[in-house]
Scaffold this motif. Sequence first.
Motif, mmCIF file in Angstrom:
data_model
loop_
_atom_site.group_PDB
_atom_site.id
_atom_site.type_symbol
_atom_site.label_atom_id
_atom_site.label_comp_id
_atom_site.label_asym_id
_atom_site.label_seq_id
_atom_site.Cartn_x
_atom_site.Cartn_y
_atom_site.Cartn_z
ATOM 1 N N ALA A 169 0.852 -1.322 0.039
ATOM 2 C CA ALA A 169 0.006 0.069 0.060
ATOM 3 C C ALA A 169 0.898 1.214 -0.028
ATOM 4 O O ALA A 169 0.611 2.343 -0.733
ATOM 5 N N GLY A 170 1.927 1.241 0.842
ATOM 6 C CA GLY A 170 2.825 2.463 0.759
ATOM 7 C C GLY A 170 3.707 2.706 -0.675
ATOM 8 O O GLY A 170 3.585 3.929 -0.860
ATOM 9 N N VAL A 171 3.941 1.507 -1.302
ATOM 10 C CA VAL A 171 4.473 1.732 -2.382
ATOM 11 C C VAL A 171 3.417 2.523 -3.619
ATOM 12 O O VAL A 171 4.013 3.222 -4.306
ATOM 13 N N GLY A 172 2.046 1.998 -3.526
ATOM 14 C CA GLY A 172 1.042 2.483 -4.094
ATOM 15 C C GLY A 172 1.084 3.980 -4.162
ATOM 16 O O GLY A 172 0.719 4.766 -5.107
ATOM 17 N N LEU A 173 1.131 4.563 -2.734
ATOM 18 C CA LEU A 173 0.952 5.867 -2.327
ATOM 19 C C LEU A 173 2.064 6.445 -3.096
ATOM 20 O O LEU A 173 1.758 7.803 -3.761
ATOM 21 N N GLN A 174 3.321 6.189 -2.902
ATOM 22 C CA GLN A 174 4.442 6.913 -3.679
ATOM 23 C C GLN A 174 4.216 7.035 -4.944
ATOM 24 O O GLN A 174 4.392 8.182 -5.507
ATOM 25 N N GLU A 175 3.638 5.898 -5.725
ATOM 26 C CA GLU A 175 3.360 6.126 -7.131
ATOM 27 C C GLU A 175 2.429 7.070 -7.626
ATOM 28 O O GLU A 175 2.676 7.738 -8.393
ATOM 29 N N ARG A 176 1.331 7.163 -6.808
ATOM 30 C CA ARG A 176 0.265 7.985 -6.893
ATOM 31 C C ARG A 176 0.644 9.602 -6.893
ATOM 32 O O ARG A 176 0.294 10.202 -7.683
ATOM 33 N N LEU A 177 1.516 9.595 -5.721
ATOM 34 C CA LEU A 177 2.094 11.076 -5.522
ATOM 35 C C LEU A 177 3.032 11.462 -6.626
ATOM 36 O O LEU A 177 3.055 12.766 -7.059
ATOM 37 N N GLU A 178 3.873 10.599 -7.144
ATOM 38 C CA GLU A 178 4.772 11.103 -8.407
ATOM 39 C C GLU A 178 4.130 11.253 -9.491
ATOM 40 O O GLU A 178 4.500 12.340 -10.247
ATOM 41 N N GLN A 179 3.050 10.418 -9.956
ATOM 42 C CA GLN A 179 2.084 10.873 -10.981
ATOM 43 C C GLN A 179 1.479 12.213 -10.863
ATOM 44 O O GLN A 179 1.484 12.801 -11.834
ATOM 45 N N ALA A 180 0.750 12.487 -9.794
ATOM 46 C CA ALA A 180 0.206 13.590 -9.598
ATOM 47 C C ALA A 180 1.213 14.748 -9.645
ATOM 48 O O ALA A 180 0.738 15.990 -10.188
ATOM 49 N N CYS A 181 2.513 14.704 -9.198
ATOM 50 C CA CYS A 181 3.382 15.706 -9.296
ATOM 51 C C CYS A 181 3.914 16.317 -10.641
ATOM 52 O O CYS A 181 4.097 17.180 -11.242
ATOM 53 N N TYR A 182 3.838 14.949 -11.517
ATOM 54 C CA TYR A 182 4.559 15.120 -12.752
ATOM 55 C C TYR A 182 3.342 15.779 -13.399
ATOM 56 O O TYR A 182 3.573 16.484 -14.402
ATOM 57 N N GLU A 183 1.897 15.420 -13.551
ATOM 58 C CA GLU A 183 0.837 15.947 -14.061
ATOM 59 C C GLU A 183 0.777 17.538 -13.886
ATOM 60 O O GLU A 183 0.412 18.481 -14.397
ATOM 61 N N ALA A 184 0.793 17.779 -12.600
ATOM 62 C CA ALA A 184 0.891 19.043 -12.052
ATOM 63 C C ALA A 184 1.955 20.023 -12.614
ATOM 64 O O ALA A 184 1.689 21.277 -12.824
ATOM 65 N N GLY A 185 3.082 19.453 -12.920
ATOM 66 C CA GLY A 185 4.416 20.335 -13.572
ATOM 67 C C GLY A 185 3.919 20.322 -15.144
ATOM 68 O O GLY A 185 4.736 21.049 -15.638
ATOM 69 N N GLY A 186 2.926 19.535 -15.624
ATOM 70 C CA GLY A 186 2.586 19.820 -17.240
ATOM 71 C C GLY A 186 3.531 18.858 -18.002
ATOM 72 O O GLY A 186 3.355 19.195 -19.297
ATOM 73 N N GLY A 187 4.374 18.033 -17.542
ATOM 74 C CA GLY A 187 5.123 17.116 -18.228
ATOM 75 C C GLY A 187 6.537 17.693 -18.636
ATOM 76 O O GLY A 187 6.771 18.962 -17.963
ATOM 77 N N GLY A 188 7.438 16.942 -19.191
ATOM 78 C CA GLY A 188 8.719 17.329 -19.315
ATOM 79 C C GLY A 188 9.568 17.232 -17.910
ATOM 80 O O GLY A 188 10.758 17.905 -18.062
#
Length: 246
Positions: A169-188
């Motif tokens: 479960a903690g690994v899944g939380l890490q992945e979701r946060l990393e995806q959210a940060c990538y999307e919030a930055g707009g890519g690249g």
Amino acid sequence: LLEAGHDLRFGRRMDDLLVRDGAVVGVRLDDGSELLGPVVLATGHSARDTYKMLHRRGVALERKDFAIGARVEHPQALVDAVQQGTLAGHPALGPAEYFLQQQVGGRGVYSFCMCPGGFVLPSPTQTGRLNVNGMSNSNRGSGFANAALVAQLPAAEFADDPDWPGPLAGVGLQERLEQACYEAGGGGYVAPAQRLVDFVRGADSRDLPERSSYRPGLVPGRIDRLLPARIVKALQEGARQADRQQ
């Protein structure tokens, strides 16, 4: 190692364990080849596919506490002035560091990996994900200081996740946060960023500093909305406490 007769497989991925009569006897690689012998797993950070395979194989795993937060960057001259006073800039002292440690409602809030004269760097291990780390060159000459400011997240607080069952479960939380940060930055691998005072206030940052050590670039973002609310609350109060320290 080569002279001692070892076989190093560069560019290959371990996809599965070889199990016979309940014992691990080797590994299977992504090209279908098999290596027999004792297995030592040294996966490093974010080997999530390996963790899922181990869970599927019935290997005993357990949830682990960790900490979540963000990198905080300041001009090095500001940190020098706060820490060294009138001696700031003296060549015998070098760039100053700081260390923070507080308790907020029983949750530890602290800084670590302080990088005087350093850089904030992208450090994702998957495409479409973003996390960052910090480092300093030996001359500590970037003109910026950065440190991680984090709050403890006990394993008991991990929410169950059907995609990352049980101990994952903690690994899944890490992945979701990393995806959210990538999307919030707009890519690249552009990073969302928020001025610390705005993070503490829970407000938009209308602008960001013109310069930063983070080379892919920054865009205004609500870090206080990307991280779990209980972590944000602890970081906000921890930052307030730090501001009152002498």
